[in-house]
Design an enzyme around this catalytic site. Structure first.
Site, PDB file in Angstrom:
ATOM      1  CB  SER A   1      -0.930   0.022   1.222  1.00 39.76           C
ATOM      2  OG  SER A   1      -0.175  -0.106   2.406  1.00 39.76           O
TER       3      SER A   1
ATOM      4  CG  ASP B   1      -4.680   4.505   7.424  1.00 42.31           C
ATOM      5  OD1 ASP B   1      -3.480   4.337   7.739  1.00 42.31           O
ATOM      6  OD2 ASP B   1      -5.179   3.989   6.394  1.00 42.31           O
TER       7      ASP B   1
ATOM      8  CG  HIS C   1      -1.474   3.374   4.962  1.00 45.41           C
ATOM      9  ND1 HIS C   1      -2.619   2.744   5.358  1.00 45.41           N
ATOM     10  CD2 HIS C   1      -0.741   2.461   4.292  1.00 45.41           C
ATOM     11  CE1 HIS C   1      -2.600   1.490   4.932  1.00 45.41           C
ATOM     12  NE2 HIS C   1      -1.461   1.291   4.281  1.00 45.41           N
TER      13      HIS C   1
END
Ligand SMILES: *[C@@H]1O[C@H](CO)[C@@H](O)[C@H](O)[C@H]1NC(C)=O
Ligand SMILES: *[C@@H]1O[C@H](CO)[C@@H](O)[C@H](O)[C@H]1NC(C)=O
Ligand SMILES: *[C@@H]1O[C@H](CO)[C@@H](O)[C@H](O)[C@H]1NC(C)=O
Length: 374
Positions: free
Chosen positions: A45, A343, A346
């Site tokens: 990600s 979050d 991340h």
């Protein structure tokens, strides 16, 4: 050539020259007469610009509040509020503004030829990692499958411009691999599945063995310039802090886990050295990109960079939410620019920008190196 990794280590030591205080404007020019035609990205990600939008997984980020600070406030599938480090990089080297996801089937040949990301959020080097939550999160793209997508990409380019030109394009392009976070933080430390069978040090070797096979796969496909990103300070990810500290003692980085990330990074660098020294193609360059120190520096010296919150994310409570748990109904913080994390896993766009700045000496070095060989 043998010394190139040492040289880069030195360069990464002199990152952060105090030039980050203000504007985020990126010079729109190719530094050092850039001869690199494309960037090709693999991993998780941190570098996935939305490939998971195209597969049947619920591990997605293509809804608000993700992307609220991206162009047109578009929730593209990037796991942050704005751009990823690879967007800053491709823009800095003057190739294009954003890194597109390979799985968008509408990309033109020109878009393909200037670089795409094959990365998939939730993926890792350990083949078990993308299958961890198989009942709820199937179809995250494993690294091995990303390599297959790259083979298919190659075929599509060959059909358009011919074999000779494609080989040349691949040789001149820079490959960037960024994975491992999910192997350690989700797989090993959270589900603890691999812990049943592996000590930390055995697991590090196991992950590195898979990484080595992956790099070998890229070399076999004609890659000659490969940058591998190390682990960040995993013990500082809000989610890891939540699952490893007793509430009420205060939220702070888990040093035990940070030291494992540092140990892995040392082993990774030796492995990259070995790969560099044993590859028969004398033009091959393998680079190590340090993600640990830039992020650690932001966290330790947060005030210097204008941050106020370092141990929880902006979305929701900030200690748990990511992906579908951070959604249009989740309240967010009032000033995201004060947060290092968007979050619970991340970083924010602003933190990523500083990480990109820390990568700049390495990027400039790779471009200069390429001028000599391309
Ligand atoms: C870029 O290329 C031009 C022409 O080859 C050369 O004169 C110039 O010095 C180069 N600039 C850099 C920064 O390498
Ligand atoms: C897919 O790529 C095309 C061509 O660049 C673009 O127009 C389109 O917006 C992209 N799709 C998404 C969902 O981003
Ligand atoms: C652990 O080892 C056992 C016995 O070899 C094997 O059956 C099991 O699948 C392994 N589990 C993991 C998560 O590696």
């Amino acid at each position: 050539m043998k010394s190139s990794i040492n040289h880069l280590l030195l360069l990464s030591l002199i990152y952060f020259c105090g030039l980050f205080s203000n504007a985020r404007a990126i010079p729109r020019q190719r530094p050092f007469n850039n001869t690199i035609p494309a960037l090709l990205i693999f991993g998780d990600s941190i570098v996935d610009p939305g490939n998971n939008d195209y597969v049947g997984t619920i591990l997605k980020a293509n809804f608000p509040p993700y992307g609220r600070d991206f162009a047109n406030r578009a929730a593209t599938g990037r796991f942050t509020n704005g751009q990823l480090p690879t967007d800053y990089i491709i823009s800095y080297v003057g190739i294009k503004d954003y890194m597109p996801p390979y799985l968008n089937r509408s990309l033109s040949i020109d878009e393909l030829m200037t670089g795409v990301s094959f990365a998939s959020a939730g993926s890792g080097f350990d083949p078990l990692t993308p299958r961890l939550f198989v009942h709820t999160l199937p179809n995250v793209t494993p690294l091995q499958k990303q390599l297959e997508h790259f083979q298919e990409y190659r075929k599509r380019i060959e059909d358009a411009i011919g074999k000779g030109k494609t080989i040349n394009l691949i040789r001149k392009s820079v490959f960037l691999v960024s994975a491992g976070i999910n192997d350690f933080s989700l797989n090993y430390f959270t589900t603890r599945l691999r812990r049943l069978n592996f000590s930390v040090s055995d697991y590090e070797k196991f992950v590195l063995q898979h990484l080595k096979e992956f790099i070998q796969g890229l070399l076999n496909q004609g890659a000659t310039k490969i940058a591998v990103v190390g682990l960040p300070p995993l013990g500082c990810l809000p989610f890891i802090i939540t699952s490893n500290t007793i509430p009420l003692t205060g939220r702070r980085c888990v040093e035990r886990i940070n030291s494992i990330a540092r140990g892995y990074n040392v082993l990774l660098q030796s492995e990259l050295h070995r790969l560099q020294n044993t590859t028969p193609d004398k033009e091959t360059k393998i680079y190590y990109a340090d993600f640990y120190r830039p992020l650690q520096d932001l966290i330790q010296n947060y005030q210097k960079y204008g941050f106020e919150e370092v141990s929880s994310g902006c979305c929701g409570t900030g200690i748990l939410e990511t992906s579908f748990l951070c959604n249009p109904k989740t309240p967010i913080c009032s000033d995201v620019s004060k947060y290092i994390f968007w979050d619970s896993i991340h970083p924010t766009d602003r933190a990523y920008y500083f990480v990109f700045q820390a990568f700049r000496p390495l990027i400039d070095f790779i471009i200069k190196d390429a001028v000599a060989t391309n």
